[in-house]
Write a protein that holds these residues in place. Structure first.
Motif, short mmCIF file in Angstrom:
data_model
loop_
_atom_site.label_atom_id
_atom_site.label_comp_id
_atom_site.label_asym_id
_atom_site.label_seq_id
_atom_site.Cartn_x
_atom_site.Cartn_y
_atom_site.Cartn_z
N GLU A 251 0.84 -1.21 0.00
CA GLU A 251 0.00 0.00 0.00
C GLU A 251 0.87 1.26 0.00
O GLU A 251 0.60 2.22 -0.72
CB GLU A 251 -0.92 0.00 1.23
CG GLU A 251 -1.85 1.20 1.29
CD GLU A 251 -2.74 1.19 2.52
OE1 GLU A 251 -3.37 2.24 2.79
OE2 GLU A 251 -2.79 0.16 3.23
N LYS B 293 -3.90 4.09 4.56
CA LYS B 293 -5.26 4.55 4.83
C LYS B 293 -5.58 4.47 6.32
O LYS B 293 -6.20 5.37 6.88
CB LYS B 293 -6.26 3.72 4.03
CG LYS B 293 -7.68 4.27 4.10
CD LYS B 293 -8.58 3.60 3.08
CE LYS B 293 -9.96 4.24 3.08
NZ LYS B 293 -10.86 3.64 2.08
N SER B 294 -5.20 3.37 6.95
CA SER B 294 -5.41 3.21 8.40
C SER B 294 -4.05 3.24 9.07
O SER B 294 -3.47 2.20 9.38
CB SER B 294 -6.14 1.90 8.70
OG SER B 294 -7.41 1.88 8.08
N SER C 155 -5.16 11.14 -2.09
CA SER C 155 -4.50 9.91 -1.66
C SER C 155 -4.96 8.67 -2.40
O SER C 155 -4.31 7.62 -2.31
CB SER C 155 -4.70 9.72 -0.15
OG SER C 155 -4.15 10.80 0.57
N LYS C 156 -6.09 8.74 -3.12
CA LYS C 156 -6.58 7.58 -3.86
C LYS C 156 -5.89 7.41 -5.20
O LYS C 156 -6.09 6.40 -5.89
CB LYS C 156 -8.09 7.70 -4.07
CG LYS C 156 -8.90 7.56 -2.77
CD LYS C 156 -10.39 7.60 -3.06
CE LYS C 156 -11.19 7.40 -1.78
NZ LYS C 156 -12.65 7.44 -2.04
N PHE D 164 -6.58 10.79 3.20
CA PHE D 164 -6.36 9.93 4.37
C PHE D 164 -4.90 10.00 4.75
O PHE D 164 -4.09 10.58 4.04
CB PHE D 164 -6.78 8.47 4.12
CG PHE D 164 -6.13 7.77 2.96
CD1 PHE D 164 -4.87 7.20 3.11
CD2 PHE D 164 -6.76 7.65 1.74
CE1 PHE D 164 -4.26 6.52 2.06
CE2 PHE D 164 -6.18 6.97 0.68
CZ PHE D 164 -4.93 6.40 0.84
#
Length: 216
Positions: A87, A95-96, A175-176, A216
């Motif tokens: 990622e 993202k997390s 961020s995507k 994010f």
């Protein structure tokens, strides 16, 4: 690095825009700083080492959004979880992200953590609009090699202009957007940018920040 581009009109606009922003937002920035200090241990302001125009190392100012020892934690997280490493390789973000504080999540979604970077614009490190400088994993001495490994033959083109607080990437998904697509956007901007393109990007940035879309 060769091919550095200069644009006096863009620089004058950057100075005027940033000065007005910092003066008008000063009380609000003080409130943000107080909340950062109140909700977690550590300095209020974080100095993020990035690559500037021509491959020079710059210190981008940000309100701290992470817990202490965040960089060490990132290296450990990526080493222990291959899916998170993939990622990171694709987006240069997680993202997390367990390193981010509760107030930090809000600041990142709204991009308020980067408001202090208008001071970097006044200094000449950044522009209001430009390619967004990547978060790099190595040491300052290896940053140029690292960005060349990420951006390949386009690295010199992207680094020929000052990096920006906002840019094509931010108004096209943030961020995507995968890193390869981001590379194409930043390269095209560096090659074709005009003052009017910058104004359009600034206008598009406002609703993107308000909606927090893609952040994010």
């Amino acid at each position: 690095m060769e091919g550095i581009k200069h644009d006096p009109l863009k620089r004058i606009f950057d100075i005027l825009f940033s000065f007005v922003f910092l003066v008008c937002s000063a009380p609000f920035l003080l409130i943000i700083g107080f909340l950062v200090a109140l909700t977690s241990k550590g300095p209020i302001v974080y100095h993020s080492l990035r690559l500037g125009r021509g491959g020079s190392t710059i210190r981008c100012l940000k309100f701290r959004t992470m817990y202490e020892n965040a960089e060490d934690r990132l290296h450990e997280i990526l080493r222990s979880d291959p899916s998170l490493q993939r990622e990171w390789d694709q987006y240069q973000k997680l993202k997390s992200d367990p390193r981010i504080t509760p107030i930090g999540k809000f600041l990142r979604r709204t991009s308020l953590d980067e408001a202090l970077q208008f001071w970097n614009v006044l200094k000449g490190d950044l522009s209001v609009v430009g390619p967004r400088p990547l978060t790099l994993m190595g040491t300052a001495g290896t940053y140029l090699d690292e960005i060349r490994s990420i951006y390949g033959k386009n690295a010199q083109t992207i680094l020929s202009v000052r990096p920006g607080i906002t840019g094509i990437w931010q108004v096209s998904g943030r961020s995507k957007v995968p890193l390869l697509e981001r590379q194409k956007m930043e390269t095209n901007y560096a090659q074709t940018r005009t003052f009017w393109v910058d104004l359009v990007v600034i206008a598009k940035t406002i609703p993107v920040v308000i909606s927090s879309k893609g952040a994010f």
